[in-house]
Design a protein around this motif. Sequence first.
Motif, PDB file in Angstrom:
ATOM      1  N   VAL A  16       0.846  -1.198   0.000  1.00 16.50           N
ATOM      2  CA  VAL A  16       0.000   0.000   0.000  1.00 16.50           C
ATOM      3  C   VAL A  16       0.883   1.252   0.000  1.00 16.50           C
ATOM      4  N   LYS A  17       1.987   1.054   0.831  1.00 20.46           N
ATOM      5  CA  LYS A  17       2.874   2.210   0.979  1.00 20.46           C
ATOM      6  C   LYS A  17       3.518   2.600  -0.346  1.00 20.46           C
ATOM      7  N   GLU A  18       3.813   1.537  -1.080  1.00 20.96           N
ATOM      8  CA  GLU A  18       4.582   1.799  -2.301  1.00 20.96           C
ATOM      9  C   GLU A  18       3.950   2.911  -3.154  1.00 20.96           C
ATOM     10  N   PRO A  19       2.650   2.722  -3.435  1.00 15.98           N
ATOM     11  CA  PRO A  19       2.053   3.828  -4.184  1.00 15.98           C
ATOM     12  C   PRO A  19       2.093   5.159  -3.426  1.00 15.98           C
ATOM     13  N   ILE A  20       2.006   5.014  -2.035  1.00 17.97           N
ATOM     14  CA  ILE A  20       2.049   6.254  -1.253  1.00 17.97           C
ATOM     15  C   ILE A  20       3.419   6.912  -1.406  1.00 17.97           C
ATOM     16  N   VAL A  21       4.452   5.994  -1.378  1.00 18.53           N
ATOM     17  CA  VAL A  21       5.803   6.527  -1.546  1.00 18.53           C
ATOM     18  C   VAL A  21       5.948   7.122  -2.942  1.00 18.53           C
ATOM     19  N   LYS A  22       5.339   6.375  -3.864  1.00 15.44           N
ATOM     20  CA  LYS A  22       5.443   6.854  -5.259  1.00 15.44           C
ATOM     21  C   LYS A  22       4.634   8.126  -5.498  1.00 15.44           C
ATOM     22  N   ASP A  23       3.610   8.244  -4.641  1.00 11.98           N
ATOM     23  CA  ASP A  23       2.654   9.341  -4.848  1.00 11.98           C
ATOM     24  C   ASP A  23       3.301  10.709  -5.102  1.00 11.98           C
ATOM     25  N   PRO A  24       4.259  11.076  -4.231  1.00  6.96           N
ATOM     26  CA  PRO A  24       4.854  12.401  -4.464  1.00  6.96           C
ATOM     27  C   PRO A  24       5.427  12.526  -5.862  1.00  6.96           C
ATOM     28  N   GLU A  25       6.046  11.405  -6.349  1.00  7.30           N
ATOM     29  CA  GLU A  25       6.599  11.481  -7.702  1.00  7.30           C
ATOM     30  C   GLU A  25       5.496  11.650  -8.725  1.00  7.30           C
ATOM     31  N   LEU A  26       4.429  10.816  -8.453  1.00  3.70           N
ATOM     32  CA  LEU A  26       3.288  10.916  -9.364  1.00  3.70           C
ATOM     33  C   LEU A  26       2.671  12.312  -9.263  1.00  3.70           C
ATOM     34  N   ALA A  27       2.602  12.738  -7.979  1.00 10.60           N
ATOM     35  CA  ALA A  27       2.001  14.045  -7.742  1.00 10.60           C
ATOM     36  C   ALA A  27       2.848  15.158  -8.353  1.00 10.60           C
ATOM     37  N   ALA A  28       4.168  14.838  -8.413  1.00 12.86           N
ATOM     38  CA  ALA A  28       5.057  15.860  -8.938  1.00 12.86           C
ATOM     39  C   ALA A  28       4.636  16.301 -10.337  1.00 12.86           C
ATOM     40  N   ALA A  29       4.161  15.324 -11.096  1.00 11.98           N
ATOM     41  CA  ALA A  29       3.746  15.665 -12.455  1.00 11.98           C
ATOM     42  C   ALA A  29       2.562  16.634 -12.459  1.00 11.98           C
ATOM     43  N   PRO A  30       1.462  16.253 -11.719  1.00  9.72           N
ATOM     44  CA  PRO A  30       0.347  17.219 -11.692  1.00  9.72           C
ATOM     45  C   PRO A  30       0.752  18.568 -11.119  1.00  9.72           C
ATOM     46  N   VAL A  31       1.638  18.538 -10.077  1.00 10.27           N
ATOM     47  CA  VAL A  31       2.074  19.817  -9.510  1.00 10.27           C
ATOM     48  C   VAL A  31       2.780  20.629 -10.586  1.00 10.27           C
ATOM     49  N   GLY A  32       3.600  19.891 -11.361  1.00  4.56           N
ATOM     50  CA  GLY A  32       4.306  20.562 -12.449  1.00  4.56           C
ATOM     51  C   GLY A  32       3.323  21.164 -13.436  1.00  4.56           C
ATOM     52  N   ILE A  33       2.301  20.387 -13.760  1.00  3.23           N
ATOM     53  CA  ILE A  33       1.305  20.895 -14.716  1.00  3.23           C
ATOM     54  C   ILE A  33       0.591  22.114 -14.128  1.00  3.23           C
ATOM     55  N   ALA A  34       0.219  21.960 -12.806  1.00 10.48           N
ATOM     56  CA  ALA A  34      -0.452  23.082 -12.150  1.00 10.48           C
ATOM     57  C   ALA A  34       0.460  24.298 -12.155  1.00 10.48           C
ATOM     58  N   GLY A  35       1.754  24.054 -11.861  1.00  8.50           N
ATOM     59  CA  GLY A  35       2.709  25.156 -11.825  1.00  8.50           C
ATOM     60  C   GLY A  35       2.804  25.847 -13.172  1.00  8.50           C
ATOM     61  N   SER A  36       2.894  25.039 -14.213  1.00  9.16           N
ATOM     62  CA  SER A  36       3.035  25.662 -15.533  1.00  9.16           C
ATOM     63  C   SER A  36       1.730  26.348 -15.940  1.00  9.16           C
ATOM     64  N   THR A  37       0.597  25.746 -15.503  1.00 11.36           N
ATOM     65  CA  THR A  37      -0.679  26.416 -15.782  1.00 11.36           C
ATOM     66  C   THR A  37      -0.702  27.776 -15.099  1.00 11.36           C
ATOM     67  N   GLY A  38      -0.218  27.763 -13.833  1.00  8.54           N
ATOM     68  CA  GLY A  38      -0.177  29.011 -13.078  1.00  8.54           C
ATOM     69  C   GLY A  38       0.695  30.038 -13.768  1.00  8.54           C
ATOM     70  N   ARG A  39       1.894  29.570 -14.163  1.00  5.37           N
ATOM     71  CA  ARG A  39       2.818  30.496 -14.839  1.00  5.37           C
ATOM     72  C   ARG A  39       2.192  31.035 -16.121  1.00  5.37           C
ATOM     73  N   CYS A  40       1.504  30.102 -16.783  1.00  6.38           N
ATOM     74  CA  CYS A  40       0.833  30.460 -18.036  1.00  6.38           C
ATOM     75  C   CYS A  40      -0.196  31.564 -17.776  1.00  6.38           C
ATOM     76  N   LEU A  41      -0.981  31.349 -16.678  1.00  6.91           N
ATOM     77  CA  LEU A  41      -2.014  32.330 -16.340  1.00  6.91           C
ATOM     78  C   LEU A  41      -1.390  33.689 -16.046  1.00  6.91           C
TER      79      LEU A  41
END
Length: 246
Positions: A16-41
């Motif tokens: 269960v943890k594994e995905p949790i551990v992986k989550d930040p990496e996975l989350a990193a992508a959406p954060v990146g997208i959100a960040g670039s969306t923000g910059r774009c805005l």
Amino acid sequence: MVKIAFNPALAQKALVKEPIVKDPELAAAPVGIAGSTGRCLVTLLGIAFILSGLIVGGACLYRYFTPKRLYHGTMQFSDMSTVGDAERQPYYLPRVEEEVEITDSMAVISVPPPRFRPGEPAYILHDFNRKLTAYLDLTLRTCFVIPLNTSVVLPPQDLIDLFSQLMSGSYRSYLVQEDLVVTERIDDIKPLGFYIRRLCAGKETYRMERRASLPDGGIQKRSAEECLTFHHFENKFVTETRICKA
Ligand SMILES: *[C@@H]1O[C@H](CO)[C@@H](O)[C@H](O)[C@H]1NC(C)=O
């Protein structure tokens, strides 16, 4: 390995943890997208801001400087005060020449020094929005301001029509006299608006009134007065403006 073997719960946790551990990496992508969306805005907002600045600035520049139309006109006039005396009518009628710049919000008339009669060279500015008229005497470098008289000064489009007619020939007209009296000095010319400020900056500026509107009817010892005379037209007749120090 042993723990995993003996403790399936832990193993499951680990799983269960594994995905949790992986989550930040996975989350990193959406954060990146959100960040670039923000910059774009932010960039878009910046561009919108700059564009609106350019549009507003452009509109101001357009209003104040660009659609200038320059006209030149000549009017001949007969002086109504001598009209009854037909024999004394001069063979050649006096004439007034002027250059005018007309926009939607103002008209500036350049009056050259008259050749065969007394009068001063001047700039006369009519501000149609502020409803003010300013005379700049070019000899004295002095400004005189009075409310715009709309029954003497045609509105911009009518002025353009009049000058378009005048371009195709000289016009015979008559003289109307206007008696103005200096009332007070204006120290702060800012409230007079952009155009008059530009015209009168650095010059002594005075307020005027029509002589007829003065409390005593303006019947004064005229001979002792210092007066300036301007011949100009912003209608189908020539105006002789006399500005006197009271
Ligand atoms: C405008 O000028 C006309 C003609 O000179 C004059 O009769 C009239 O009183 C003036 N109106 C104002 C408001 O000064």
